[in-house]
Design a protein around this motif. Sequence first.
Motif, PDB file in Angstrom:
ATOM      1  N   UNK A  32       0.843  -1.205   0.000  1.00  0.00           N
ATOM      2  CA  UNK A  32       0.000   0.000   0.000  1.00  0.00           C
ATOM      3  C   UNK A  32       0.872   1.247   0.000  1.00  0.00           C
ATOM      4  N   UNK A  33       0.684   2.149  -0.957  1.00  0.00           N
ATOM      5  CA  UNK A  33       1.388   3.442  -0.909  1.00  0.00           C
ATOM      6  C   UNK A  33       0.720   4.378   0.102  1.00  0.00           C
ATOM      7  N   UNK A  34       1.530   4.946   0.940  1.00  0.00           N
ATOM      8  CA  UNK A  34       1.036   5.877   1.959  1.00  0.00           C
ATOM      9  C   UNK A  34       1.619   7.269   1.743  1.00  0.00           C
ATOM     10  N   UNK A  35       0.877   8.252   2.179  1.00  0.00           N
ATOM     11  CA  UNK A  35       1.402   9.583   2.441  1.00  0.00           C
ATOM     12  C   UNK A  35       1.161   9.822   3.918  1.00  0.00           C
ATOM     13  N   UNK A  36       2.204   9.790   4.675  1.00  0.00           N
ATOM     14  CA  UNK A  36       2.040   9.985   6.114  1.00  0.00           C
ATOM     15  C   UNK A  36       3.354  10.409   6.750  1.00  0.00           C
ATOM     16  N   UNK A  37       3.234  11.174   7.814  1.00  0.00           N
ATOM     17  CA  UNK A  37       4.408  11.552   8.591  1.00  0.00           C
ATOM     18  C   UNK A  37       5.505  12.194   7.768  1.00  0.00           C
ATOM     19  N   UNK A  38       5.135  13.039   6.805  1.00  0.00           N
ATOM     20  CA  UNK A  38       6.152  13.728   6.018  1.00  0.00           C
ATOM     21  C   UNK A  38       6.809  12.881   4.952  1.00  0.00           C
ATOM     22  N   UNK A  39       6.225  11.720   4.676  1.00  0.00           N
ATOM     23  CA  UNK A  39       6.804  10.849   3.652  1.00  0.00           C
ATOM     24  C   UNK A  39       5.750  10.263   2.727  1.00  0.00           C
ATOM     25  N   UNK A  40       6.183  10.044   1.518  1.00  0.00           N
ATOM     26  CA  UNK A  40       5.468   9.217   0.547  1.00  0.00           C
ATOM     27  C   UNK A  40       6.183   7.879   0.620  1.00  0.00           C
ATOM     28  N   UNK A  41       5.505   6.859   1.077  1.00  0.00           N
ATOM     29  CA  UNK A  41       6.234   5.632   1.393  1.00  0.00           C
ATOM     30  C   UNK A  41       5.424   4.372   1.169  1.00  0.00           C
ATOM     31  N   UNK A  42       6.153   3.287   0.968  1.00  0.00           N
ATOM     32  CA  UNK A  42       5.510   1.979   1.062  1.00  0.00           C
ATOM     33  C   UNK A  42       6.501   0.998   1.666  1.00  0.00           C
TER      34      UNK A  42
END
Lengths: 338, 338, 338, 338
Positions: B256-266
């Motif tokens: 799952x791709x997330x945008x959270x906590x200042x990051x675009x992350x998976x």
Amino acid sequence: MTVRIGVIGTGAIGQEHIQRLSKKLVGSQVVAINDINETAAKTAVNRIGIDAQFYANAHDLIKASDVDAIVVTSWGPTHEEFVLASIAAGKPVFCEKPLAVTAAGCKKIVDAEIKHGKRLVQVGFMRPFDSTYRQLKSALDNDEIGQPLLLNCKHFNPEVGDSYTTDMAIVDTLIHELDVLRWLLDDDYTSARVIYPRKTSKASSHLMDPQIVILETKKGIVINTEIFVNCQYGYDIQCEVVGETGIASLPEPTQVPFRKGGNLQRAILVDWKKRFIDAYDVELQAFINNIVTGNFTEGASAWDGYAAAVAADACVKAQQTGNVEAIVMPATPSFYKK
Amino acid sequence: MTVRIGVIGTGAIGQEHIQRLSKKLVGSQVVAINDINETAAKTAVNRIGIDAQFYANAHDLIKASDVDAIVVTSWGPTHEEFVLASIAAGKPVFCEKPLAVTAAGCKKIVDAEIKHGKRLVQVGFMRPFDSTYRQLKSALDNDEIGQPLLLNCKHFNPEVGDSYTTDMAIVDTLIHELDVLRWLLDDDYTSARVIYPRKTSKASSHLMDPQIVILETKKGIVINTEIFVNCQYGYDIQCEVVGETGIASLPEPTQVPFRKGGNLQRAILVDWKKRFIDAYDVELQAFINNIVTGNFTEGASAWDGYAAAVAADACVKAQQTGNVEAIVMPATPSFYKK
Amino acid sequence: MTVRIGVIGTGAIGQEHIQRLSKKLVGSQVVAINDINETAAKTAVNRIGIDAQFYANAHDLIKASDVDAIVVTSWGPTHEEFVLASIAAGKPVFCEKPLAVTAAGCKKIVDAEIKHGKRLVQVGFMRPFDSTYRQLKSALDNDEIGQPLLLNCKHFNPEVGDSYTTDMAIVDTLIHELDVLRWLLDDDYTSARVIYPRKTSKASSHLMDPQIVILETKKGIVINTEIFVNCQYGYDIQCEVVGETGIASLPEPTQVPFRKGGNLQRAILVDWKKRFIDAYDVELQAFINNIVTGNFTEGASAWDGYAAAVAADACVKAQQTGNVEAIVMPATPSFYKK
Amino acid sequence: MTVRIGVIGTGAIGQEHIQRLSKKLVGSQVVAINDINETAAKTAVNRIGIDAQFYANAHDLIKASDVDAIVVTSWGPTHEEFVLASIAAGKPVFCEKPLAVTAAGCKKIVDAEIKHGKRLVQVGFMRPFDSTYRQLKSALDNDEIGQPLLLNCKHFNPEVGDSYTTDMAIVDTLIHELDVLRWLLDDDYTSARVIYPRKTSKASSHLMDPQIVILETKKGIVINTEIFVNCQYGYDIQCEVVGETGIASLPEPTQVPFRKGGNLQRAILVDWKKRFIDAYDVELQAFINNIVTGNFTEGASAWDGYAAAVAADACVKAQQTGNVEAIVMPATPSFYKK
């Protein structure tokens, strides 16, 4: 234990399910088939390489003593009748969508099942069995982004034929979102409205395309869904959930990343059949497991089929009126609570 | 037809395979088990919920009349003996890696199988059954990037224990690349050299980590593989193929791709067990299918096991000498041509 | 030629512009300043290291013979007066947004400028000068995705203070989208509606957050814009354009891709000041170039400022009524055609 | 203060620098030019629209009293002479790469500059001024991934002409990595080896393409660099740093993400000129700032030019011998410490 299955309707999807139940899944065997075209039906099972009794009458198949469970993949308008007959026979039944062509028909099935006292019906909504939707739901359930506030979904097809009409965007296309989003959010819809953006020049003159459907839920979540069935570029299913602390999105199907021809690229599926093909396996295996355990804990219930039908009716009305149309669903009966 | 299987060695991987063969795959049944620890073995099959005969002696299990095929998941040094016994008994055998702990041992198995006249052996290299490697191979076979010229691979683990030694980077870790890259490229290795970069402060004092192994192939392809078993950040398997007209890479596992906590992350997997878990199912199902069709067309052959062992020997030598070490493999016998 | 500039208002943004015009851009020099706080103003220019005449009265600065052009960065409600005075003096003027606090005020400026007969006014909307928006516009103008049909935009801030009110989501936040999307699509708005999704628990009790604003344009394009000023995770500006043959999106700001701590990740900006900082340079350089060439071809015109104000008024009304509110803009006068 | 500049060599890159120094950067003015082709030189400056004195002899330009600083963009073999003359005249000089065509020539410049007692020379290596390399360096300097252990770099061009020879892969192509990686890692090279993978069918018969150059550094870092000048698909510069706790990569140039034609894609540059075009501006502005502050703190020094030449010599030797070739650099003199 091997579940002996009778399949009603041996068209394309019927044959695929027979193949699955015979060759790929664990614990099932197709022993009986019915179709309006006897020759085609027999040819199909021969090709698959199984030995199944042909029944000219679906009701005989349902009642046959060596048939433990029914799979209904016949023409949509016949679903209601065969599902009701299966319940009457006290046999588990898997019914491809739609459960019935009207919300009233779905309700009749719900009532019959409740009266029977035990769940027997699973509706063929496969997306909750798709691994990418499951990953997204896990993210939400694990509180990765806080409470969901709004969603952005896309249901894009590369193109449709001339017979595709504006209402089919709801009853054939959006119907999958109507099911999967209830499951994803554990919520019910309260209203729908439809906005028609600038029409693409690629659509038939009689078809509004794209369309935007905006749903609201009991929890207040707003869902913006775009249906675009002549988008040209691919079969593209997207779902983005904006929560209180972040955004989570449906993963893209796995594809090889390339650097070639001046681009960094990876393929988007064009053929919709490939997108959820694995989910069908999981869905049917769940049906068999539900039967074996005697407990319908997985998959869409008759109530879910009913809820999708009620929501779809409101969306079609909203297509016509341009207004915000209420979606009125009673609370889920405890019989269907998961 | 149900293939009746005897499993030698009921440790962790053995139990997982028993579970698969009994509950998940189509056409197999575990009817016999052997292990040096009788109590643990019996407890394990009880937990899985199957009824299998315990044999105190593996050779009795191999010879048992109701055992159609053998799965060897015992301690590595015993593999050679049990595989040879299975061939002697004329029974199909699936052997977890390594096929034998020496190249000579592998060669003995190859010779025995050829003498038997029909393929019986499948080696437990699972990566060619992984869907992402298969997508990458399809891309190459479909000429998406022209002829492959060079590869960049990574085999990274978050951390290893103190018992992990420098040579294990080859025989336990790189061994998977040694197998899968031959398959991916349809090629054989001709030389290996090892370069030790700056050592990470996270590794034991006795362990060279990371290491770079550079392989060359008959086609002239150069493969740069980094082994880094204390990389801290995750279990990361990468494979990039540079071809004449483009680059194709192994797809990342779906997340799952997330945008959270200042990051675009998976997420990157941390637990290696999850990375190829689906591939084990496909691999064992292929073994059953190979038996049913009577044709070992899928999966690593004894020859593949031998080739991996020969290459690993050269890599270990290269670790010690710092030189370019030749890898001398005879041409694949027609018996093993696919 | 060096353009001699007088700056009215030496607060934060004023000082940044003085720095730019003195040290970074080509062809300009700040020769005069005005502010309600004389000491602070003088301290500021000293710190920057330039020699500029302080004027206690802004109108004196505007009229000063050695001032070629004016930059207005004072308190919003004063903008209209100083812009009108600049036009009266026949001098080019760059005015930070808003051009005036009412649409009527903007219209007065438009009328004055048309009467003057030559463009003098540039409004401080910087996004059309941002390189990522320019790349997106190029993609549309090059017909990469056919005619635009619908847009999905996000204007997310990590958090706002208690003084931020629901209408500020329009007049302070959405105002940038209202400007840049007209430019991007070369279109005008016809209606606005506002939908309030489930409210985040992170917002003040008096603030509706997030909000969805749906705009329609003369070409029939539907724009779905989400404003979420307590999204927690970052300052995130998104713009996705769905066209007849594909989708084009605003590129993400450049960030280093990492693999670390179990994630494949790259940073999302948290500080909004960094997102468009380069665009301010380009914007002010365009102002200087407009003056040097005698031709205001680049940047937002007074008409653009007026259009944004008209649209914002309708959005605020839509926030309050819940209805679809018309946005009535006359056709762009030929005076302002680009 | 405006720095008055004389430009030696008004070919393509010379004209671009004249344009920059005259129209785009702050604090400089081109007042003198020299070229072997007087007519072309005069035409060029006329086109750019500046008034610069033409000198038939470069040494006259260097000595001219109204010339404060020199920019050398003439034919490579002339660089050494003009840089030495500039140092002799005590004037700052920006010299396009190479500083000299031999390491010995570079050393002569280093010695002259040290003898002069004050830094005057900046070499035209632009990559350390590129914003993406700077972001990567910041990540390393901020300890985002721990100590760097190994690097993977790519320098790919879509194609080269027939005149491109195997050694040019080092002296024209790799030379940029040789410079920027020393800066990135704050380290010096100790050895080089070259491996030739399978040759692409797209290269001239006389050209080895691709090539792999493996460098080791004083800190023990191993750098794997692939040079592929007929890769067909684009101009692709990559740099991946594997550190003790993670991986950081050079960001890709910003491009619009598209969904179109069955692909999720974004462009890779094809034209190398666009990749570092902004870096040239920053580089030349740094030269001017270095002059204005009287302190050469930014940009490649003569020592850096010398180090790149020494490393390149070893790489060319490694191309020919196939051996690991030592790179022997003395410690950086304190004169050049930053």
